[in-house]
Design an enzyme around this catalytic site. Structure first.
Site, PDB file in Angstrom:
ATOM      1  N   ARG A 257     -31.928  19.574 -58.490  1.00 57.59           N
ATOM      2  CA  ARG A 257     -30.276  18.892 -58.604  1.00 57.59           C
ATOM      3  C   ARG A 257     -29.075  19.269 -58.905  1.00 57.59           C
ATOM      4  O   ARG A 257     -28.610  18.190 -59.475  1.00 57.59           O
ATOM      5  CB  ARG A 257     -31.156  17.391 -59.088  1.00 57.59           C
ATOM      6  CG  ARG A 257     -32.433  17.041 -58.344  1.00 57.59           C
ATOM      7  CD  ARG A 257     -33.253  15.976 -58.895  1.00 57.59           C
ATOM      8  NE  ARG A 257     -33.893  15.232 -57.772  1.00 57.59           N
ATOM      9  CZ  ARG A 257     -35.285  14.212 -58.062  1.00 57.59           C
ATOM     10  NH1 ARG A 257     -35.844  13.834 -59.649  1.00 57.59           N
ATOM     11  NH2 ARG A 257     -35.730  14.173 -57.602  1.00 57.59           N
TER      12      ARG A 257
ATOM     13  N   LYS B 283     -48.735   7.107 -46.244  1.00 54.53           N
ATOM     14  CA  LYS B 283     -49.065   5.693 -45.472  1.00 54.53           C
ATOM     15  C   LYS B 283     -48.636   5.009 -45.076  1.00 54.53           C
ATOM     16  O   LYS B 283     -47.509   5.493 -45.167  1.00 54.53           O
ATOM     17  CB  LYS B 283     -49.415   4.751 -46.793  1.00 54.53           C
ATOM     18  CG  LYS B 283     -51.354   5.404 -47.822  1.00 54.53           C
ATOM     19  CD  LYS B 283     -50.874   4.744 -49.120  1.00 54.53           C
ATOM     20  CE  LYS B 283     -52.440   4.852 -49.661  1.00 54.53           C
ATOM     21  NZ  LYS B 283     -52.605   4.057 -50.739  1.00 54.53           N
TER      22      LYS B 283
ATOM     23  N   GLY C  68     -39.497  12.934 -50.616  1.00 51.62           N
ATOM     24  CA  GLY C  68     -40.068  14.145 -51.651  1.00 51.62           C
ATOM     25  C   GLY C  68     -40.887  15.120 -51.083  1.00 51.62           C
ATOM     26  O   GLY C  68     -40.018  16.745 -50.806  1.00 51.62           O
TER      27      GLY C  68
ATOM     28  N   GLY D 266     -37.339   7.781 -53.376  1.00 50.53           N
ATOM     29  CA  GLY D 266     -37.087   6.256 -52.885  1.00 50.53           C
ATOM     30  C   GLY D 266     -36.454   5.688 -52.757  1.00 50.53           C
ATOM     31  O   GLY D 266     -36.275   5.009 -51.236  1.00 50.53           O
TER      32      GLY D 266
HETATM   33  P1  ADP Z   1     -41.888  11.851 -47.809  1.00 48.44           P
HETATM   34  O1  ADP Z   1     -42.265  12.104 -49.861  1.00 48.44           O
HETATM   35  O2  ADP Z   1     -41.454  13.204 -47.744  1.00 48.44           O
HETATM   36  O3  ADP Z   1     -41.519  10.922 -48.203  1.00 48.44           O
HETATM   37  P2  ADP Z   1     -44.563  10.804 -48.025  1.00 48.44           P
HETATM   38  O4  ADP Z   1     -45.080  10.105 -49.819  1.00 48.44           O
HETATM   39  O5  ADP Z   1     -44.926   9.765 -47.595  1.00 48.44           O
HETATM   40  O6  ADP Z   1     -43.846  11.683 -47.655  1.00 48.44           O
HETATM   41  O7  ADP Z   1     -46.111  11.699 -47.509  1.00 48.44           O
HETATM   42  C1  ADP Z   1     -46.660  12.719 -48.034  1.00 48.44           C
HETATM   43  C2  ADP Z   1     -47.985  13.560 -48.163  1.00 48.44           C
HETATM   44  O8  ADP Z   1     -48.427  12.672 -46.725  1.00 48.44           O
HETATM   45  C3  ADP Z   1     -48.482  14.332 -48.566  1.00 48.44           C
HETATM   46  O9  ADP Z   1     -48.995  14.774 -49.419  1.00 48.44           O
HETATM   47  C4  ADP Z   1     -49.489  14.776 -47.328  1.00 48.44           C
HETATM   48  O10 ADP Z   1     -50.797  15.684 -48.049  1.00 48.44           O
HETATM   49  C5  ADP Z   1     -49.423  13.105 -46.826  1.00 48.44           C
HETATM   50  N1  ADP Z   1     -50.124  13.308 -45.658  1.00 48.44           N
HETATM   51  C6  ADP Z   1     -49.765  13.959 -44.118  1.00 48.44           C
HETATM   52  N2  ADP Z   1     -50.176  13.716 -43.175  1.00 48.44           N
HETATM   53  C7  ADP Z   1     -51.730  13.442 -43.702  1.00 48.44           C
HETATM   54  C8  ADP Z   1     -52.751  12.831 -42.660  1.00 48.44           C
HETATM   55  N3  ADP Z   1     -52.581  13.230 -41.855  1.00 48.44           N
HETATM   56  N4  ADP Z   1     -54.336  12.838 -43.932  1.00 48.44           N
HETATM   57  C9  ADP Z   1     -53.859  12.204 -44.870  1.00 48.44           C
HETATM   58  N5  ADP Z   1     -52.410  12.987 -45.943  1.00 48.44           N
HETATM   59  C10 ADP Z   1     -51.795  13.451 -45.100  1.00 48.44           C
HETATM   60 MG    MG Z   2     -43.657  11.176 -51.287  1.00 47.87          MG
END
Ligand code: ADP
Ligand code: MG
Length: 395
Positions: free
Chosen positions: A38, A199, A352, A375
């Site tokens: 960053r 989610k 992230g 975010g």
């Molecule tokens: P980002 O930060 O890239 O936007 P998210 O925060 O939405 O991504 O999601 C990342 C999380 O999703 C990770 O901690 C990962 O472990 C979890 N995850 C991914 N696939 C699964 C799964 N099949 N079951 C449970 N958790 C999952």
């Molecule tokens: Mg995340």
């Protein structure tokens, strides 16, 4: 971008207040900076201001001090790292708008760079307090916002201060908005989105917004299980949001209506428990064992997604396809990361965990753009206006 940038204004000899996002991860004990991405991301703006003889006053938050002084959240280690990176001293005030800040700013020479203390030591910061915004503005002649990662928050140093000074975007802010904007306004078609992560509830607004923008929508991660269950697939003990089954059906119906091709997993890596050292195997999506859970997409799904990505000219990816922080369940995400790196397309990566995984693979430089804002990039892709951007001068 329809906002003015620091290229559009005269900064020579002027005091320029720059909001940066130097919220870097620190080692709890040693206070060592674990990742300075960053800080490096703001260098183009800082170097441009130095080269043009501005007096640069940096302000950032670090951690969550919640409106009070927290010794472990002081900016000094960040200022020291920046000084190393630019090869010039970066004096750091020990308060945000007090005696020390005033003295630090007053001592600045043209071309010099100084840093204020952690702006979230001030209780007014997160309340977008006008008095704090005015006090910050009083230090400068011009305001530059380069903190894309905090642009979705209306705080005193990200939005409020812009009311009291000519306010423009920094070069990082400009790049983020250019690339993310290209996804939501006029992307070169055909366009694909890959949406994963834990989610569906946290990504539903993005899914709905992107339906009208993309030709292909590939779904992975924990949320794929909710989509699969909504289609009557037995997902065993996988993470599922039962209150989102209707939402998932609505997305699938919306895609059909809009002519968007949807990708859902056809096989999966399943585990006997939610743990890094779980027993695991690859199965067809039609034969997920009862007590097991889906923790990654399988090789057939990866091949299918790669085929669907072929010929795409713009791709946005947000959210890992599996539990990528555990090696046994990272292969789907890693394969997609490699495939995207090799594509002749504008690839934009956000989120992230997603950014962390492409960085760990050493691929961050292989895409058109890797967003510094988790975010903020999500809200941007939802079609929301970011308060820190809205507050800047129109072009
Ligand atoms: P980002 O930060 O890239 O936007 P998210 O925060 O939405 O991504 O999601 C990342 C999380 O999703 C990770 O901690 C990962 O472990 C979890 N995850 C991914 N696939 C699964 C799964 N099949 N079951 C449970 N958790 C999952
Ligand atoms: Mg995340």
């Amino acid at each position: 971008m329809n906002k003015k940038t620091l290229r559009d204004i005269d900064v020579t000899g002027k005091r320029v207040l720059v909001r940066v996002d130097f919220n870097v991860p620190l080692d709890n004990e040693t206070r060592r900076i674990l990742d300075d991405t960053r800080i490096r991301a703001a260098l183009p703006t800082i170097e441009a201001l130095r080269a043009r003889g501005a007096k640069t006053i940096l302000v950032s938050h670090l951690g969550r001090p919640d409106g009070k002084v927290v010794e472990s959240a002081r900016m000094a280690p960040v200022a020291a790292r920046l000084a190393d990176l630019i090869g010039a001293p970066v004096p750091c005030a020990t308060d945000v708008i007090g005696e020390s800040a005033r003295a630090t700013v007053a001592a600045l020479e043209p071309g010099g760079v100084a840093m204020l203390e952690n702006v979230r030591f001030e209780p007014g910061e997160e309340k977008d307090d006008e008095a704090l915004a005015r006090a910050l503005a009083a230090f400068a002649d011009v305001y530059v916002n380069d903190a894309f990662g905090t642009a979705h928050r209306a705080h005193a140093s990200t939005a409020g201060v812009a009311a009291f000074l000519p306010a423009v975007a920094g070069l990082l802010m400009e790049k983020e908005i250019d690339y993310l904007g290209r996804i939501v306004t006029n992307p070169e078609p055909p366009v694909a989105a890959i949406i994963g992560g834990a989610k569906i509830s946290s990504k539903i607004a993005v899914l709905q917004h992107l339906l009208s923008k993309v030709n292909v929508l590939l779904i992975g991660g924990g949320m794929a299980s909710t989509f699969l269950k909504a289609q009557g697939v037995n997902i065993g003990a996988s993470l599922v949001e039962d209150d989102q089954l209707e939402t998932a059906r609505a997305v699938i119906a919306g895609a059909a209506e809009a002519g968007v091709m949807i990708g859902l997993p056809s096989d999966a890596v399943v585990a006997d428990k939610f743990a890094e050292d779980a027993d695991y195997e690859t199965v067809s999506i039609k034969s997920v064992p009862e007590a097991w859970m889906i923790l990654d997409v399988g090789p057939r799904t990866v091949a299918d997604y790669r085929a669907k990505l072929e010929g795409m000219k713009t791709v946005v990816w947000n959210g890992p396809l599996g539990v990528a922080e555990w090696p046994a369940f990272a292969e789907g995400s890693n394969e997609i990361a490699r495939a995207l790196a090799a594509m002749d397309a504008t690839v934009v990566i956000g989120g992230g965990e997603t950014v962390a995984l492409v960085t760990a693979l050493g691929l961050a430089g292989a895409y058109a753009h890797v967003s510094t804002g988790g975010g903020a990039s999500l809200e941007f892709l939802e079609g929301k206006e970011l308060p820190g951007v809205v507050a800047l001068l129109d072009r």
